[in-house]
Design an enzyme around this catalytic site. Structure first.
Site, PDB file in Angstrom:
ATOM      1  N   ASN A 153      63.108 115.271  -6.257  1.00 46.73           N
ATOM      2  CA  ASN A 153      63.082 116.392  -7.193  1.00 46.73           C
ATOM      3  C   ASN A 153      62.777 115.982  -8.627  1.00 46.73           C
ATOM      4  O   ASN A 153      62.473 116.826  -9.457  1.00 46.73           O
ATOM      5  CB  ASN A 153      64.404 117.162  -7.138  1.00 46.73           C
ATOM      6  CG  ASN A 153      65.614 116.274  -7.282  1.00 46.73           C
ATOM      7  OD1 ASN A 153      65.838 115.370  -6.467  1.00 46.73           O
ATOM      8  ND2 ASN A 153      66.382 116.487  -8.320  1.00 46.73           N
ATOM      9  N   GLY A 202      66.883 128.306  -0.917  1.00 50.10           N
ATOM     10  CA  GLY A 202      66.105 129.514  -1.180  1.00 50.10           C
ATOM     11  C   GLY A 202      65.487 129.564  -2.566  1.00 50.10           C
ATOM     12  O   GLY A 202      64.318 129.922  -2.725  1.00 50.10           O
ATOM     13  N   HIS A 203      66.270 129.201  -3.586  1.00 50.46           N
ATOM     14  CA  HIS A 203      65.785 129.461  -4.948  1.00 50.46           C
ATOM     15  C   HIS A 203      64.684 128.517  -5.399  1.00 50.46           C
ATOM     16  O   HIS A 203      64.104 128.713  -6.466  1.00 50.46           O
ATOM     17  CB  HIS A 203      66.943 129.509  -5.943  1.00 50.46           C
ATOM     18  CG  HIS A 203      67.582 128.218  -6.310  1.00 50.46           C
ATOM     19  ND1 HIS A 203      67.291 127.579  -7.493  1.00 50.46           N
ATOM     20  CD2 HIS A 203      68.495 127.457  -5.689  1.00 50.46           C
ATOM     21  CE1 HIS A 203      68.033 126.481  -7.576  1.00 50.46           C
ATOM     22  NE2 HIS A 203      68.767 126.381  -6.486  1.00 50.46           N
ATOM     23  N   THR A 239      81.553 135.787   7.039  1.00 53.51           N
ATOM     24  CA  THR A 239      80.614 136.885   7.280  1.00 53.51           C
ATOM     25  C   THR A 239      79.256 136.526   6.694  1.00 53.51           C
ATOM     26  O   THR A 239      79.158 136.097   5.541  1.00 53.51           O
ATOM     27  CB  THR A 239      81.157 138.185   6.650  1.00 53.51           C
ATOM     28  OG1 THR A 239      82.448 138.417   7.208  1.00 53.51           O
ATOM     29  CG2 THR A 239      80.246 139.358   6.938  1.00 53.51           C
ATOM     30  N   CYS A 327      72.897 114.265 -18.567  1.00 55.21           N
ATOM     31  CA  CYS A 327      73.763 114.450 -19.705  1.00 55.21           C
ATOM     32  C   CYS A 327      75.193 114.409 -19.211  1.00 55.21           C
ATOM     33  O   CYS A 327      75.632 115.285 -18.487  1.00 55.21           O
ATOM     34  CB  CYS A 327      73.451 115.821 -20.274  1.00 55.21           C
ATOM     35  SG  CYS A 327      74.021 116.067 -21.920  1.00 55.21           S
TER      36      CYS A 327
HETATM   37  C1  LIG Z   1      67.802 122.027  -5.900  1.00 59.38           C
HETATM   38  C2  LIG Z   1      67.982 120.907  -4.951  1.00 59.38           C
HETATM   39  C3  LIG Z   1      69.143 120.824  -4.151  1.00 59.38           C
HETATM   40  C4  LIG Z   1      70.302 121.787  -4.302  1.00 59.38           C
HETATM   41  O1  LIG Z   1      70.013 123.062  -3.843  1.00 59.38           O
HETATM   42  P1  LIG Z   1      70.958 124.293  -4.356  1.00 59.38           P
HETATM   43  O2  LIG Z   1      70.473 125.438  -3.522  1.00 59.38           O
HETATM   44  O3  LIG Z   1      70.652 124.455  -5.791  1.00 59.38           O
HETATM   45  O4  LIG Z   1      72.339 123.910  -4.069  1.00 59.38           O
HETATM   46  C5  LIG Z   1      69.238 119.804  -3.245  1.00 59.38           C
HETATM   47  N1  LIG Z   1      68.258 118.901  -3.112  1.00 59.38           N
HETATM   48  C6  LIG Z   1      67.142 118.935  -3.856  1.00 59.38           C
HETATM   49  C7  LIG Z   1      66.098 117.909  -3.652  1.00 59.38           C
HETATM   50  C8  LIG Z   1      66.965 119.930  -4.806  1.00 59.38           C
HETATM   51  O5  LIG Z   1      65.874 119.951  -5.549  1.00 59.38           O
END
Ligand SMILES: *Cc1c(COP(=O)(O)O)cnc(C)c1O
Length: 404
Positions: A153, A202-203, A239, A327
């Site tokens: 990431n 998802g996000h 649920t 940070c």
């Molecule tokens: C964003 C991310 C996560 C965490 O996902 P969340 O849905 O924000 O908990 C885990 N692994 C990687 C590589 C990510 O980029």
């Protein structure tokens, strides 16, 4: 006023209109609990089952292998701790991972060690790829689960998951990959890959924050994190969030359908951004550039600048990026990912992550490159209309890139 430029898609992405539309009925008339026997419950059950089937279809998986979670973090924890707790009594108390994983995996492996397990890290090479030799050294018959992220990431560096998965499985280890940044960027067909567990969020792909999934191959030993009802075959009691499951499935289908075209578009934008940076800031260092990379992440250090100052100055100009440093309690520390790659600390402290996605355009990346070049010249005391000396913020007020 210039248009804002969002270059932080690895941190999060906006919810797609199609996803919001698909979810909306489940906040309204279709509010049933999927476990209820009446018509409201049955409607919700049908929607949940369909979401599971659609997501499984995107992965080459069986529907019963899809477990919806609250996000990537929960999926990673369920994978690492779930298998560790299920297998430690088999004489397999070790968890293998790498120093460049997301904190969700690193902290889960740490927790396993805290519970009496053994944490083993396979080193990465300077290009950001996991060393096969190092991985081979830590894999043996005592390993319960090995976890290696598909796409990092912070740098976008891609691992050879088929090869590492095969090595892990040969020693009888369950193989997990965090594919949160890989889905939609890399072709994933679980029917043909040596992967037992795979995390999604998802996000990162146009669905809401707070939903994700763990693919769990049939027969994989796994202890649940939560205890309660029998939802999701007892793997994840509680649920079910029907609306978000529908949203995740919808986002995954759209992302998968657009994969080839979007990956090519982002790669062209990434090359354009990197080309402009290399031309205008010749000493800029792009981390991981020597390795195979997903097309949406550029991690760059400009010698003599700090990421905090650059982020603040970019933000003042309407450009959103992320720091390649973390940070912690008010002071900045170098990213654990760059440190593991052997990037010298002063350089790592200047690292910026620019990540592309649905909102990215040629005009946006051109503007980012131009502003960065101006800021770099200014930081060196060369004439430019960029950041003033007083612009550099003393305080640490940014979300760490590790959170993305
Ligand atoms: C964003 C991310 C996560 C965490 O996902 P969340 O849905 O924000 O908990 C885990 N692994 C990687 C590589 C990510 O980029």
């Amino acid at each position: 006023m210039t248009t804002p430029v969002y270059l932080d898609h690895a941190a999060t992405t906006p919810v797609r209109d199609e996803v919001l539309a698909a979810m909306t009925p489940y906040f309204g008339a279709q509010f049933g609990n999927p476990s209820s026997v009446h018509r409201w419950g049955r409607e919700a059950r049908v929607a949940l089952d369909e979401a599971r089937e659609r997501l499984a279809g995107c992965l080459g998986a069986h529907p019963d292998e899809v477990c919806f979670t609250s996000g990537g973090t929960e999926a990673d924890n369920l994978a690492v701790l779930g298998v560790f707790r299920a297998r430690r009594s088999e004489g397999r108390p070790a968890v293998v991972t790498t120093p460049i994983e997301h904190k969700a995996v690193l902290a889960a492996a740490h927790q396993a060690a805290h519970e009496g397990g053994e944490e083993r890290l396979a080193a990465v090479l300077p290009d950001g790829t996991v060393s096969r030799e190092a991985f081979a050294r830590v894999i043996d018959a005592r390993v319960a689960v090995a976890s290696v992220m598909w796409v990092n990431n912070e740098t976008g560096v891609m691992q050879d998951i088929p090869a590492l998965g095969a090595m892990a499985r040969e020693a009888g280890a369950v193989f997990h990959t965090d594919a949160v940044q890989a889905f939609g960027k890399v072709a994933i067909d679980l029917a043909a890959l040596p992967i037992d567990l795979l995390s999604l969020s998802g996000h990162k792909l146009g669905a809401p924050k707070g939903v994700g999934a763990l693919y769990i191959r049939r027969q994989t030993p796994l202890a649940p994190l939560f205890h309660g009802g029998s939802q999701d075959r007892g793997r994840r009691p509680g649920t079910e969030n029907v609306a978000f499951a529908v949203g995740l499935a919808t986002a995954a289908e759209l992302t998968r359908a657009e994969h080839a075209q979007e990956a090519a578009r982002l790669a062209a934008l990434r090359d354009r951004l990197e080309g402009a940076l290399r031309a205008q800031v010749p000493d800029a260092v792009i981390h991981g550039a020597a390795a195979p990379r997903a097309p949406h992440i550029v991690n760059v250090s400009i010698p003599g600048t700090s990421s905090e100052a650059l982020l603040m100055a970019l933000d003042l100009r309407g450009i959103a990026a992320s720091a390649g440093s973390a940070c912690q309690s008010g002071s900045v520390s170098a990213s654990h990912v760059l440190a593991a790659m052997g990037v010298p600390t002063p350089l790592a402290l200047g690292a910026l992550r620019l990540s592309l996605g649905a909102l990215s355009t040629e005009a946006g990346v051109d503007r980012a490159a131009e502003v960065l070049a101006t800021l770099a010249r200014k930081a060196r005391g060369l004439p430019a209309s960029g950041m003033a000396a007083g612009d550099a913020p003393a305080a640490c007020a940014f979300v760490p890139a590790g959170g993305g």
